[in-house]
Design a protein around this motif. Structure first.
Motif, PDB file in Angstrom:
ATOM      1  N   ILE A   1       0.834  -1.206   0.000  1.00 35.83           N
ATOM      2  CA  ILE A   1       0.000   0.000   0.000  1.00 35.83           C
ATOM      3  C   ILE A   1       0.868   1.255   0.000  1.00 35.83           C
ATOM      4  N   GLY A   2       1.904   1.265   0.844  1.00 36.59           N
ATOM      5  CA  GLY A   2       2.777   2.432   0.910  1.00 36.59           C
ATOM      6  C   GLY A   2       3.536   2.670  -0.378  1.00 36.59           C
ATOM      7  N   ALA A   3       4.074   1.603  -0.957  1.00 40.96           N
ATOM      8  CA  ALA A   3       4.866   1.755  -2.178  1.00 40.96           C
ATOM      9  C   ALA A   3       4.006   2.158  -3.367  1.00 40.96           C
ATOM     10  N   LEU A   4       2.728   1.751  -3.371  1.00 37.73           N
ATOM     11  CA  LEU A   4       1.857   2.130  -4.483  1.00 37.73           C
ATOM     12  C   LEU A   4       1.625   3.636  -4.544  1.00 37.73           C
TER      13      LEU A   4
ATOM     14  N   GLU B   1       4.250 -13.680  -5.867  1.00 37.70           N
ATOM     15  CA  GLU B   1       4.587 -14.400  -7.105  1.00 37.70           C
ATOM     16  C   GLU B   1       3.477 -14.189  -8.140  1.00 37.70           C
ATOM     17  N   MET B   2       2.226 -14.380  -7.708  1.00 37.76           N
ATOM     18  CA  MET B   2       1.109 -14.269  -8.643  1.00 37.76           C
ATOM     19  C   MET B   2       0.953 -12.851  -9.186  1.00 37.76           C
ATOM     20  N   MET B   3       1.386 -11.847  -8.427  1.00 33.26           N
ATOM     21  CA  MET B   3       1.278 -10.457  -8.871  1.00 33.26           C
ATOM     22  C   MET B   3       2.505  -9.979  -9.627  1.00 33.26           C
ATOM     23  N   GLY B   4       3.537 -10.834  -9.728  1.00 36.27           N
ATOM     24  CA  GLY B   4       4.724 -10.453 -10.480  1.00 36.27           C
ATOM     25  C   GLY B   4       5.605  -9.460  -9.754  1.00 36.27           C
ATOM     26  N   LEU B   5       5.590  -9.475  -8.412  1.00 34.69           N
ATOM     27  CA  LEU B   5       6.392  -8.543  -7.634  1.00 34.69           C
ATOM     28  C   LEU B   5       7.624  -9.191  -7.015  1.00 34.69           C
TER      29      LEU B   5
ATOM     30  N   GLN C   1       2.006   0.028 -12.713  1.00 34.14           N
ATOM     31  CA  GLN C   1       1.566  -0.739 -13.877  1.00 34.14           C
ATOM     32  C   GLN C   1       1.591  -2.241 -13.597  1.00 34.14           C
ATOM     33  N   VAL C   2       2.515  -2.689 -12.762  1.00 33.45           N
ATOM     34  CA  VAL C   2       2.567  -4.117 -12.408  1.00 33.45           C
ATOM     35  C   VAL C   2       1.320  -4.517 -11.629  1.00 33.45           C
ATOM     36  N   VAL C   3       0.922  -3.673 -10.677  1.00 36.90           N
ATOM     37  CA  VAL C   3      -0.274  -3.946  -9.878  1.00 36.90           C
ATOM     38  C   VAL C   3      -1.468  -3.324 -10.585  1.00 36.90           C
TER      39      VAL C   3
ATOM     40  N   GLU D   1      -5.675  -4.475 -12.457  1.00 34.25           N
ATOM     41  CA  GLU D   1      -6.846  -5.329 -12.260  1.00 34.25           C
ATOM     42  C   GLU D   1      -6.523  -6.801 -12.503  1.00 34.25           C
ATOM     43  N   LYS D   2      -5.748  -7.084 -13.549  1.00 32.14           N
ATOM     44  CA  LYS D   2      -5.461  -8.473 -13.884  1.00 32.14           C
ATOM     45  C   LYS D   2      -4.500  -9.118 -12.896  1.00 32.14           C
ATOM     46  N   SER D   3      -3.500  -8.373 -12.438  1.00 31.50           N
ATOM     47  CA  SER D   3      -2.571  -8.972 -11.489  1.00 31.50           C
ATOM     48  C   SER D   3      -3.247  -9.221 -10.150  1.00 31.50           C
ATOM     49  N   LEU D   4      -4.210  -8.383  -9.779  1.00 33.10           N
ATOM     50  CA  LEU D   4      -4.962  -8.620  -8.549  1.00 33.10           C
ATOM     51  C   LEU D   4      -5.875  -9.830  -8.691  1.00 33.10           C
ATOM     52  N   VAL D   5      -6.467 -10.020  -9.855  1.00 32.85           N
ATOM     53  CA  VAL D   5      -7.237 -11.246 -10.097  1.00 32.85           C
ATOM     54  C   VAL D   5      -6.325 -12.466 -10.025  1.00 32.85           C
ATOM     55  N   ASN D   6      -5.115 -12.341 -10.530  1.00 31.09           N
ATOM     56  CA  ASN D   6      -4.155 -13.449 -10.430  1.00 31.09           C
ATOM     57  C   ASN D   6      -3.850 -13.784  -8.972  1.00 31.09           C
ATOM     58  N   ALA D   7      -3.656 -12.748  -8.151  1.00 27.99           N
ATOM     59  CA  ALA D   7      -3.406 -12.984  -6.725  1.00 27.99           C
ATOM     60  C   ALA D   7      -4.583 -13.690  -6.082  1.00 27.99           C
ATOM     61  N   LEU D   8      -5.776 -13.275  -6.448  1.00 26.48           N
ATOM     62  CA  LEU D   8      -6.981 -13.883  -5.901  1.00 26.48           C
ATOM     63  C   LEU D   8      -7.126 -15.332  -6.351  1.00 26.48           C
ATOM     64  N   ALA D   9      -6.805 -15.604  -7.616  1.00 30.46           N
ATOM     65  CA  ALA D   9      -6.853 -16.976  -8.112  1.00 30.46           C
ATOM     66  C   ALA D   9      -5.878 -17.870  -7.349  1.00 30.46           C
ATOM     67  N   GLY D  10      -4.670 -17.354  -7.099  1.00 31.12           N
ATOM     68  CA  GLY D  10      -3.703 -18.121  -6.329  1.00 31.12           C
ATOM     69  C   GLY D  10      -4.168 -18.376  -4.915  1.00 31.12           C
ATOM     70  N   LEU D  11      -4.775 -17.369  -4.299  1.00 28.67           N
ATOM     71  CA  LEU D  11      -5.293 -17.511  -2.941  1.00 28.67           C
ATOM     72  C   LEU D  11      -6.334 -18.620  -2.873  1.00 28.67           C
ATOM     73  N   LEU D  12      -7.237 -18.641  -3.823  1.00 29.85           N
ATOM     74  CA  LEU D  12      -8.311 -19.628  -3.835  1.00 29.85           C
ATOM     75  C   LEU D  12      -7.793 -21.022  -4.164  1.00 29.85           C
ATOM     76  N   ALA D  13      -6.878 -21.106  -5.106  1.00 28.61           N
ATOM     77  CA  ALA D  13      -6.369 -22.408  -5.531  1.00 28.61           C
ATOM     78  C   ALA D  13      -5.527 -23.082  -4.466  1.00 28.61           C
ATOM     79  N   THR D  14      -4.943 -22.279  -3.568  1.00 27.03           N
ATOM     80  CA  THR D  14      -4.054 -22.851  -2.555  1.00 27.03           C
ATOM     81  C   THR D  14      -4.680 -22.874  -1.165  1.00 27.03           C
ATOM     82  N   GLY D  15      -5.929 -22.427  -1.021  1.00 32.43           N
ATOM     83  CA  GLY D  15      -6.557 -22.423   0.291  1.00 32.43           C
ATOM     84  C   GLY D  15      -5.906 -21.439   1.235  1.00 32.43           C
ATOM     85  N   GLY D  16      -5.627 -20.237   0.750  1.00 30.21           N
ATOM     86  CA  GLY D  16      -4.854 -19.275   1.516  1.00 30.21           C
ATOM     87  C   GLY D  16      -5.643 -18.537   2.568  1.00 30.21           C
ATOM     88  N   SER D  17      -5.005 -17.554   3.159  1.00 31.01           N
ATOM     89  CA  SER D  17      -5.484 -16.870   4.354  1.00 31.01           C
ATOM     90  C   SER D  17      -6.720 -16.014   4.107  1.00 31.01           C
TER      91      SER D  17
END
Length: 603
Positions: free
Chosen positions: A163-166, A235-239, A280-282, A284-300
């Motif tokens: 959040i701060g770096a954005l 990783e999923m967000m490319g950061l 530009q890295v963060v 709409e699509k990279s956030l969807v990627n993060a969400l997909a990873g969260l769901l696929a791995t049973g994350g927090s």
């Protein structure tokens, strides 16, 4: 793309059109203003490198030489952050090889939820994220850097750094993790001793011996909670550099990755063909990627707060409906403790993030057409790093799981749906982590027992008053009440009651741990009790139904009758432990479904 993933992405883009455009306009304004130090007076700039070595001074006085800012959450109380102590020296040496300099721009606080669980200090935990965001901005506001490296791993730290770096989205930013500790005793053994202690059948010394055998060295705790979910998301967000998440600290490969992050930050600065600003890295699509990873791995479940807040910082508006809709089509590919028996090291050995990325991309559940710090395209993250004759390189990760008990492909998942569910009903909106809950426990209907805090529930358990079917309502635990502490200490007693065969669930406007397990829990209930939510009107004996299959959270009391009752008073946040200093954040906090954040205007 999977049609649901495509549809959800498109509606996020449309919903965010104005806020995202405003954010990107600010990014471009900052970029067009040019390198900060070019605008500094000689006195300003001399202050910025007065303490550097003569060699670095020679580099830094050259206005065209790159300068990398380091922001670190190092402390040696957090096992995951203790290895960060060594990183600045590695980063600076690698930068010098590139004709650049690197400076330690600032430190941010980093509290350990594992230490504060069940303690008053946990009431500071969520808002420490917002403090970290502000501290990151303070570090970078000197406007003396061409890129930044962010050193942090654990629960609120990575979201706060993000959040701060954005706010400096024109800068390229790479996250530099430390990696997990080596595996200790088995998770099953650890859970068994905790359950025995909760029943009075193990001593405190036996419990401490077990915990110390589990949390035993430098690196991230090895269960799959918020800290390791953070690493997955980066990783999923490319950061991250590809494959950085789960390499052990204090190894040659980890040190090589730290140095490579420094060199890459120089390569992707403004003025190069590889320029990759964080704003530009963060997107709409990279956030969807993060969400997909969260769901696929049973994350927090904590990321139902953090991802929304991180998105808002980039002008992207995510909702719990986005989480729920994607969860219905994203299969559960991983079982890592507490959703399974093995830890994150076993996950890495079975194929890790390279396998998960490949599976999600091949199934159209994640976007490849994104910018990353490693270059264009998420496909780069289906590779994994290794050393060849001492030199860092990357190779394709495994195309097949090496352990089907931990990691599975999309066509043979542990479950057809992801691990999160949105609940709606008369009691409000809530989220529930379902990935570790048995099928027979996904629906619970029982009388309520109401508690004003977690200590009262613990006391009732130890008095033997909870040996029955019930739904524990633990209220006034939301962000505006007391800062929304985690209620992880409730897991052992509720888990014991579940094992005895009672129908038990938790309903709360607070949080559970990122490592929430088998107890069905409707959490983050909003509106919270302190903000006029229905939980403030619930009484002992009211029948509540938690139904993760239908996505409902109901009370068997007429709404008019419920609201005609006297409203329970919110207990004041207690004194001490620094809680007095966070009153303004509690008052400014947004609702849980908008990120429970004190840094943004009300949605």
């Amino acid at each position: 793309m999977h049609p649901v993933t495509a549809e959800v992405t498109e509606r996020i883009i449309e919903r965010s059109r104005e806020t995202r455009a405003g954010y990107l306009a600010g990014v471009e304004t900052a970029r067009a203003a040019g390198t900060g130090r070019a605008k500094l007076s000689c006195a300003n700039w001399a202050h910025a490198f007065a303490a550097e070595s003569d060699a670095d001074k020679k580099t830094l006085r050259d206005p065209t030489a790159p300068n990398i800012g380091i922001v670190s959450a190092y402390n040696d109380m957090l096992s995951a952050h203790q290895p960060l102590e060594r990183f600045p020296a590695i980063i600076k040496a690698a930068a010098r090889e590139m004709g650049a300099a690197a400076q330690f721009a600032g430190g941010v606080p980093a509290m350990c939820d594992g230490v504060t669980q069940g303690r008053p200090g946990m009431e500071l935990s969520l808002f420490s994220r917002d403090v970290i965001a502000m501290a990151t901005a303070v570090a970078l506001t000197h406007d003396a850097f061409d890129a930044a490296l962010l050193l942090g791993v654990c629960d609120k730290i990575v979201p706060g750094l993000t959040i701060g770096a954005l706010a400096f989205g024109h800068l390229p930013v790479i996250f530099v993790p430390a990696g997990p500790m080596t595996s200790g005793i088995s998770n099953g053994q650890k859970a068994k001793v905790r359950a025995l202690y909760a029943q009075g059948q193990a001593t405190r010394e036996e419990l401490l011996d077990s915990e110390m055998a589990s949390y035993h060295g430098p690196g991230t705790c090895t269960f799959y909670g918020t800290a390791n979910s953070n690493q997955m998301m980066m990783e999923m967000m490319g950061l991250h550099l590809p494959g950085s998440a789960f390499v052990h600290p204090n190894t040659p490969l980890r040190d090589a990755l730290v140095a490579a992050a420094s060199r890459r930050a120089v390569e992707i600065r403004d003025g190069t063909n590889a320029y990759a600003p964080m704003g530009q890295v963060v997107d709409e699509k990279s956030l969807v990627n993060a969400l997909a990873g969260l769901l696929a791995t049973g994350g927090s479940t904590n990321h139902t707060l953090h991802l929304i807040a991180m998105g808002r910082a980039a002008g992207v508006q995510l909702t719990w409906e986005d989480f729920d809709d994607l969860s219905r089509v994203t299969p559960l590919l991983a079982r890592v403790y507490p959703n399974g028996t093995e830890d994150v090291n076993a996950f890495q050995a079975a194929g890790g993030m390279a396998f998960v990325v490949r599976q999600l991309l091949d199934a159209g559940l994640a976007h490849d057409d994104v910018m990353t710090v490693a270059g264009p395209g998420l496909r780069r993250y289906q590779t994994e790093p290794f050393l060849e004759d001492g030199k860092l390189t990357w190779r394709e990760g495994p195309a097949a799981s090496l352990n089907a008990d931990i990691l599975r492909p999309v066509d043979n998942p542990f479950h057809a749906q992801g691990g999160l569910r949105l609940l709606n009903g008369a009691l409000g909106r809530a989220v529930m982590k379902t990935s570790a809950v048995k099928a027979q426990d996904l629906t619970v209907e029982a009388p309520a027992i109401v508690f004003e805090d977690q200590d009262a529930l613990q006391a009732a358990y130890h008095r033997g008053e909870l040996n029955r079917d019930f739904i524990a309502v633990v209220r006034f635990q939301g962000p505006r009440a007391n800062g929304m502490p985690e209620l992880h200490n409730l897991t052992p007693p509720l888990g014991v009651l579940l094992d005895k065969g009672f129908k038990v669930a938790l309903v709360t406007d607070g949080r559970m741990s990122g490592a929430s397990g088998k107890v069905p829990a409707a959490i983050h209930v909003t509106p919270e009790a302190a903000d006029g939510g229905a939980l403030a009107y619930v009484r002992n004996g009211d029948v509540i139904r938690v139904d993760a299959l239908k996505g409902t959270l109901e009370i068997k009391v007429d709404e008019h009758e419920l609201r005609a009752r006297p409203r329970a008073a919110c207990p004041p946040s207690g004194p001490g432990y620094g809680r007095e200093l966070f009153g303004m954040m509690r008052r400014a906090a947004s609702t849980a479904d908008t990120g429970a954040c004190s840094l943004f205007e009300a949605a």
